[in-house]
Enzyme design. Structure first.
Site, PDB file in Angstrom:
ATOM      1  N   HIS A   6      79.389  65.967  -4.294  1.00  0.00           N
ATOM      2  CA  HIS A   6      79.462  64.556  -3.943  1.00  0.00           C
ATOM      3  C   HIS A   6      80.519  63.835  -4.771  1.00  0.00           C
ATOM      4  O   HIS A   6      80.367  63.670  -5.975  1.00  0.00           O
ATOM      5  CB  HIS A   6      78.086  63.934  -4.187  1.00  0.00           C
ATOM      6  CG  HIS A   6      77.955  62.510  -3.788  1.00  0.00           C
ATOM      7  ND1 HIS A   6      77.495  61.541  -4.650  1.00  0.00           N
ATOM      8  CD2 HIS A   6      78.198  61.886  -2.617  1.00  0.00           C
ATOM      9  CE1 HIS A   6      77.459  60.383  -4.029  1.00  0.00           C
ATOM     10  NE2 HIS A   6      77.883  60.563  -2.788  1.00  0.00           N
ATOM     11  N   HIS A  48      85.601  55.210  -3.412  1.00  0.00           N
ATOM     12  CA  HIS A  48      84.334  54.779  -2.826  1.00  0.00           C
ATOM     13  C   HIS A  48      84.193  53.270  -2.692  1.00  0.00           C
ATOM     14  O   HIS A  48      83.916  52.747  -1.609  1.00  0.00           O
ATOM     15  CB  HIS A  48      83.158  55.313  -3.653  1.00  0.00           C
ATOM     16  CG  HIS A  48      81.821  54.882  -3.134  1.00  0.00           C
ATOM     17  ND1 HIS A  48      81.208  53.709  -3.539  1.00  0.00           N
ATOM     18  CD2 HIS A  48      80.978  55.453  -2.242  1.00  0.00           C
ATOM     19  CE1 HIS A  48      80.051  53.577  -2.905  1.00  0.00           C
ATOM     20  NE2 HIS A  48      79.884  54.619  -2.121  1.00  0.00           N
TER      21      HIS A  48
END
Length: 278
Positions: A6, A48
């Site tokens: 991730h 992100h």
């Protein structure tokens, strides 16, 4: 069970950095998960947040910065508390990664590896981001039949899938990206997702590859079991505990996204019983 790192190995190194991706590959992760957004000058970058505040020494909206401006930021020492990195993972000057740079890294691994690209849709990039990612696939010779990149017409071992929480974004790329490589993401409060494959399904959208959160373990285990029994591939995020791992495995989840791929790979090789947590 396949293990996706991730934002790279984001337990050990700052998320979305060269070091995080390189470490994930070094420990043997089956795949890399990365978020992508657009810079002010239209470059696809692995990032992100909508701002640079949390994961760099900069301030302001990500899309207000050009790639050259972002290159000047310190994007890793907030996590490591040091400017020093293992030499094989680069140095402080090259930790920021574009999607093309990550692609080159994966091709350089010379082994089967998957790249899960999450479209981080914002009010300003909607439509543009999807178009840019489809252009990236075309540049790298993506083969929709196999899901693999074929740069220069030569098949590689790098397989691509596209993910998003935005149903509109998923629909926009669905004409190019077949359902096995297109992953809608959702959490336990997504009512529409509850009906996938059920008698009250309200969407005919792609549902071969599904990305539920770990909260489904607590709220909808029967739905997960139905999906896996129907032959759908489930890619669960973000598995972080032995209990979550063991239960996901019991339910037949085929892919997990984790911050610490080394831990997860160890669990794949040495699974714990779900009963031990009851």
């Amino acid at each position: 069970m396949k293990v996706f790192a991730h934002r790279g190995a984001s337990t050990q190194y700052a998320e979305h950095t060269r070091a995080a991706y390189a470490h994930a590959l070094a420990v043997g992760a089956d795949g890399i998960e990365t978020d992508v957004q657009l810079t002010a000058d239209g470059q696809l970058i692995c990032w992100h947040d909508p701002t640079v505040n949390r994961t760099s020494n900069g301030q302001g909206s990500l899309d207000a910065h050009t790639l050259a401006e972002l290159r000047k930021l310190d994007v890793h020492s907030w996590k490591t508390r040091s400017t020093k990195l293992p030499s094989e993972y680069g140095d402080s000057s090259n930790q920021l990664m574009t999607l093309d740079e990550l692609t080159l890294m994966l091709l350089g691994a010379k082994r089967p590896v998957e790249l899960a690209v999450e479209l981080k849709i914002t009010r300003t990039n909607a439509g543009h981001l999807e178009e840019a990612v489809l252009g990236w696939l075309q540049r790298w010779g993506w083969d929709a039949a196999t899901g693999t990149l074929c740069p220069g017409g030569h098949a590689s071992e790098v397989k691509i899938s596209i993910m998003s929480f935005s149903r509109r974004a998923v629909d926009r790329v669905a004409e190019t990206v077949p359902a096995p490589y297109l992953c809608p993401l959702f959490n336990a409060h997504d009512v529409q997702a509850l009906h996938i494959g059920g008698p009250h399904e309200v969407s005919s959208g792609p549902a071969d590859l599904l990305g539920p959160s770990t909260s489904w373990l607590a709220h909808h285990p029967s739905v997960l079991r139905r999906w896996t029994d129907e032959g759908r591939t489930v890619r669960m995020w973000t598995v972080a505990t032995d209990r979550q791992f063991a239960t996901a495995r019991q339910l037949g989840v085929q892919q997990i996204t984790v911050d610490n791929p080394q831990w997860a790979l160890h669990r794949v090789q040495h699974p714990l019983s779900v009963a031990s947590f009851v």
